[in-house]
Design a protein around this motif. Structure first.
Motif, PDB file in Angstrom:
ATOM      1  N   UNK A 196       0.857  -1.192   0.000  1.00 56.01           N
ATOM      2  CA  UNK A 196       0.000   0.000   0.000  1.00 56.01           C
ATOM      3  C   UNK A 196       0.882   1.227   0.000  1.00 56.01           C
ATOM      4  N   UNK A 197       0.772   2.009  -1.066  1.00 58.94           N
ATOM      5  CA  UNK A 197       1.620   3.190  -1.209  1.00 58.94           C
ATOM      6  C   UNK A 197       0.939   4.390  -0.573  1.00 58.94           C
ATOM      7  N   UNK A 198       1.714   5.185   0.150  1.00 66.79           N
ATOM      8  CA  UNK A 198       1.090   6.324   0.840  1.00 66.79           C
ATOM      9  C   UNK A 198       0.520   7.331  -0.156  1.00 66.79           C
ATOM     10  N   UNK A 199       1.347   7.771  -1.100  1.00 67.60           N
ATOM     11  CA  UNK A 199       0.907   8.787  -2.040  1.00 67.60           C
ATOM     12  C   UNK A 199      -0.169   8.237  -2.999  1.00 67.60           C
ATOM     13  N   UNK A 200       0.137   7.074  -3.581  1.00 66.87           N
ATOM     14  CA  UNK A 200      -0.752   6.544  -4.625  1.00 66.87           C
ATOM     15  C   UNK A 200      -2.103   6.112  -4.064  1.00 66.87           C
ATOM     16  N   UNK A 201      -2.103   5.482  -2.917  1.00 63.83           N
ATOM     17  CA  UNK A 201      -3.332   4.862  -2.437  1.00 63.83           C
ATOM     18  C   UNK A 201      -4.008   5.677  -1.334  1.00 63.83           C
ATOM     19  N   UNK A 202      -3.247   5.975  -0.285  1.00 62.35           N
ATOM     20  CA  UNK A 202      -3.887   6.624   0.870  1.00 62.35           C
ATOM     21  C   UNK A 202      -4.250   8.066   0.551  1.00 62.35           C
ATOM     22  N   UNK A 203      -3.291   8.833  -0.011  1.00 62.81           N
ATOM     23  CA  UNK A 203      -3.588  10.245  -0.308  1.00 62.81           C
ATOM     24  C   UNK A 203      -4.718  10.346  -1.327  1.00 62.81           C
ATOM     25  N   UNK A 204      -4.694   9.486  -2.348  1.00 59.24           N
ATOM     26  CA  UNK A 204      -5.785   9.529  -3.322  1.00 59.24           C
ATOM     27  C   UNK A 204      -7.130   9.223  -2.672  1.00 59.24           C
ATOM     28  N   UNK A 205      -7.124   8.274  -1.745  1.00 57.41           N
ATOM     29  CA  UNK A 205      -8.359   7.970  -1.032  1.00 57.41           C
ATOM     30  C   UNK A 205      -8.840   9.162  -0.225  1.00 57.41           C
ATOM     31  N   UNK A 206      -7.894   9.864   0.396  1.00 52.43           N
ATOM     32  CA  UNK A 206      -8.277  11.040   1.189  1.00 52.43           C
ATOM     33  C   UNK A 206      -8.836  12.134   0.281  1.00 52.43           C
ATOM     34  N   UNK A 207      -8.167  12.324  -0.867  1.00 56.13           N
ATOM     35  CA  UNK A 207      -8.664  13.345  -1.804  1.00 56.13           C
ATOM     36  C   UNK A 207     -10.101  13.008  -2.224  1.00 56.13           C
ATOM     37  N   UNK A 208     -10.318  11.722  -2.527  1.00 60.21           N
ATOM     38  CA  UNK A 208     -11.678  11.313  -2.887  1.00 60.21           C
ATOM     39  C   UNK A 208     -12.670  11.682  -1.790  1.00 60.21           C
ATOM     40  N   UNK A 209     -12.330  11.356  -0.564  1.00 55.37           N
ATOM     41  CA  UNK A 209     -13.334  11.574   0.481  1.00 55.37           C
ATOM     42  C   UNK A 209     -13.523  13.059   0.774  1.00 55.37           C
ATOM     43  N   UNK A 210     -12.493  13.870   0.544  1.00 54.44           N
ATOM     44  CA  UNK A 210     -12.712  15.323   0.706  1.00 54.44           C
ATOM     45  C   UNK A 210     -13.689  15.820  -0.367  1.00 54.44           C
ATOM     46  N   UNK A 211     -13.461  15.364  -1.609  1.00 55.28           N
ATOM     47  CA  UNK A 211     -14.381  15.772  -2.688  1.00 55.28           C
ATOM     48  C   UNK A 211     -15.804  15.306  -2.381  1.00 55.28           C
ATOM     49  N   UNK A 253     -16.857   9.164  -8.356  1.00 58.13           N
ATOM     50  CA  UNK A 253     -15.886   8.127  -8.009  1.00 58.13           C
ATOM     51  C   UNK A 253     -15.311   7.501  -9.266  1.00 58.13           C
ATOM     52  N   UNK A 254     -16.187   7.257 -10.239  1.00 57.76           N
ATOM     53  CA  UNK A 254     -15.692   6.671 -11.482  1.00 57.76           C
ATOM     54  C   UNK A 254     -14.686   7.610 -12.152  1.00 57.76           C
ATOM     55  N   UNK A 255     -15.056   8.893 -12.229  1.00 62.41           N
ATOM     56  CA  UNK A 255     -14.171   9.855 -12.892  1.00 62.41           C
ATOM     57  C   UNK A 255     -12.838   9.958 -12.158  1.00 62.41           C
ATOM     58  N   UNK A 256     -12.900  10.057 -10.828  1.00 68.89           N
ATOM     59  CA  UNK A 256     -11.652  10.230 -10.088  1.00 68.89           C
ATOM     60  C   UNK A 256     -10.787   8.983 -10.149  1.00 68.89           C
ATOM     61  N   UNK A 257     -11.441   7.808 -10.096  1.00 66.27           N
ATOM     62  CA  UNK A 257     -10.651   6.578 -10.202  1.00 66.27           C
ATOM     63  C   UNK A 257      -9.930   6.524 -11.542  1.00 66.27           C
ATOM     64  N   UNK A 258     -10.654   6.891 -12.599  1.00 68.27           N
ATOM     65  CA  UNK A 258     -10.040   6.865 -13.925  1.00 68.27           C
ATOM     66  C   UNK A 258      -8.848   7.814 -13.999  1.00 68.27           C
TER      67      UNK A 258
END
Lengths: 263, 282
Positions: A196-211, A253-258
């Motif tokens: 689990x990468x901090x930048x790739x996975x965790x930060x992206x997850x946090x960005x998603x939940x802020x949005x 979620x779809x757009x951000x995941x892509x």
């Protein structure tokens, strides 16, 4: 002959116009709320009160749901991974599913049902009992005093709730995978740590939940502020909050995941 | 805390002047070129049947609605020409009682009355406490300070709202249907409170109501609104002596008169097929 066709066209046209008008009002609400936001940061007491309402009171459903989702991931992941002889990767499957997708998305959906609907109903009732108009007549701007603190509280609560969701989910997966199905505890954790990468996975997850947080409170507050001040109007607005937030979250979620995880 | 009235303002001038006000909602004309004045230090009653826009008039004065034409002046300021901040400053000098009190349901009685003080002043807590208890005492509810708004009866809620409207020592207090749906004792209390506090605090009060007896008993001056116009004005005695059939029907509460009992409808003949001709139904 032409009558039914014309009726369908008229309905369609009215629906489109309604939707456009609603989007326009949503945008105007956004523009009006924007200048009210910075000032309300200076009154942390109001934000803390609302953090309790939308955050702390949502903990129960978030923690229970997170645990069960983690446990289900543990069961399903194990049965698939075991057929390929890689059951010790269970930890990373559970953690990545939660941190990247299920944590932010399911938290946002549960948030819409638990906190978003409550915000809409509260504002709608304040409107229908003239509390908002009363505040304006007392020279108090309801956007600053009522709406802005709720906005900040929602935006702050969402990433925290999503993080807790993922945390208890990983623990739930651990309980099932390691406790019940016999996956090695060391490999469960070490796989998570290495994969689990901090930048790739965790930060992206946090960005998603802020949005998702911004979108969810914005819809909830708008629907409450804009609703017809009647019992029926409030109930419709509450329904719209849950439906629209859910659709918006899934679409975004779809757009951000892509965009985020270049697959 | 609040700006003193400018020296230019004469004290025999009316507090509020409404000049040629017109307002329409959708295609419906609510006010058609009406003019009225609210004298300083008096109680002015605005009467009229439901739906004549009495509440709308209060919202226009408070600047929550914008007139289509005409002007509203308060103390030498044109309400609708003010900037938002100047309007908010002016509103601190107005107290408004909504029909059902509009108390904030998440706050106690004490906090409701303290609300405008906390929002607009930086007074120390001890002084806020004293001021709130003084205002609550004036409406007879000092002992109810710890109640939640849900525990209040309708009459008590209006009294708390009155105390809250007085919190910033306004010069104008507007009452929206204060008497509707109250029992006789509460009515007596409200009538006495409005009259006594108006005199004691040197307020200017506007009472919007369709309760004829109560409004007549406290108002110094009355306006009767109907069909988007002022159809009568004067002292309570003058209004009671008014001979126009419309005013007489309203004051006496007759079921039929210039305002017909029947809502406009097709003729009886058409609705009940009393005529035998079939052309109508075709």
């Amino acid at each position: 002959m032409m009558r039914p066709v014309l009726n369908v066209l008229a309905h369609l046209g009215r629906a489109v116009l309604d939707a456009l008008a609603r989007m326009g009002r949503w945008f105007v609400f956004m523009l009006a709320l924007f200048p009210a936001l910075p000032a309300s940061l200076l009154r942390p007491r109001l934000i803390v009160d609302q953090l309790y309402q939308v955050g702390v009171l949502s903990l129960q459903i978030i923690l229970v749901a997170g645990t069960f989702v983690g446990m289900v991931l543990g069961l399903q992941g194990y049965s698939i991974l075991a057929t390929y002889g890689s059951a010790e990767s269970l930890g990373v499957v559970v953690a990545l599913s939660l941190v990247r997708e299920l944590g932010p998305v399911l938290t946002a959906l549960l948030f819409a049902g638990r906190a978003g609907s409550a915000l809409t109903a509260e504002l709608g009732l304040m409107k229908s009992t003239e509390q908002l108009a009363g505040m304006e007549m007392m020279a108090v701007d309801p956007l600053k005093r009522v709406v802005a603190p709720r906005f900040w509280a929602g935006v702050m609560a969402m990433p925290l709730l999503a993080a807790l969701f993922s945390l208890v989910g990983v623990l739930g997966g651990f309980a099932i995978g390691v406790g019940l199905l016999g996956v090695d505890a060391g490999s469960y954790w070490s796989q998570i740590q290495s994969q689990v990468d901090f930048r790739e996975d965790i930060v992206n997850g946090i960005i998603k939940s802020i949005v998702f947080g911004v979108v969810a409170v914005w819809i909830a507050l708008y629907e409450g502020y804009d609703c017809l001040p009647t019992a029926e109007g409030v109930s419709r607005a509450t329904t719209r909050t849950v439906v629209n937030t859910s659709l918006a979250v899934l679409g975004l979620d779809f757009i951000m995941t892509a965009l985020m995880f270049n697959v | 805390m609040m700006p003193p009235p400018s020296a230019a303002v004469q004290h025999d001038q009316p507090l509020i002047e409404i000049k040629n006000l017109s307002f329409r909602r959708g295609s419906r004309l609510i006010f058609d070129d009406i003019s009225l004045t609210i004298p300083r230090g008096k109680i002015t009653g605005i009467m009229g049947p439901s739906g004549t826009g009495k509440t709308t008039l209060l919202k226009l004065i408070g600047g929550q609605l914008r007139p289509d034409s005409g002007e509203i002046w308060m103390d030498g300021q044109n309400v609708h020409a003010l900037s938002r901040s100047a309007l908010f400053a002016l509103r601190q000098r107005m107290g408004m009682l909504f029909q059902h009190g509009a108390l904030l349901t998440d706050l106690s009685v004490f906090e409701n009355v303290a609300f405008p003080l906390r929002e607009h002043t930086r007074l120390p807590e001890s002084m806020i406490r004293d001021l709130v208890l003084m205002k609550l005492n004036a409406v007879g509810l000092r002992g109810a300070r710890d109640l939640q708004t849900a525990e209040l009866s309708g009459g008590m809620a209006r009294r708390v709202a009155f105390a809250r409207a007085l919190a910033l020592d306004p010069s104008l207090v507007m009452f929206d249907e204060p008497f509707t749906g109250q029992d006789p004792i509460t009515l007596g209390v409200l009538v006495r409170l409005i009259r006594d506090l108006n005199a004691a605090l040197n307020l200017t009060s506007m009472v919007v109501s369709h309760d004829v007896a109560e409004t007549l008993s406290i108002a110094d001056h009355l306006y009767v609104l109907a069909d988007a116009r002022v159809i009568a004005s004067g002292t309570p005695q003058e209004i009671q002596a008014e001979t126009s059939p419309w005013v007489r029907q309203f004051m006496q509460g007759s079921a039929d008169g210039p305002v017909p009992f029947q809502y406009p409808a097709a003729s009886l003949q058409d609705d009940f097929y009393l005529s035998t001709s079939l052309e109508h139904s075709a």
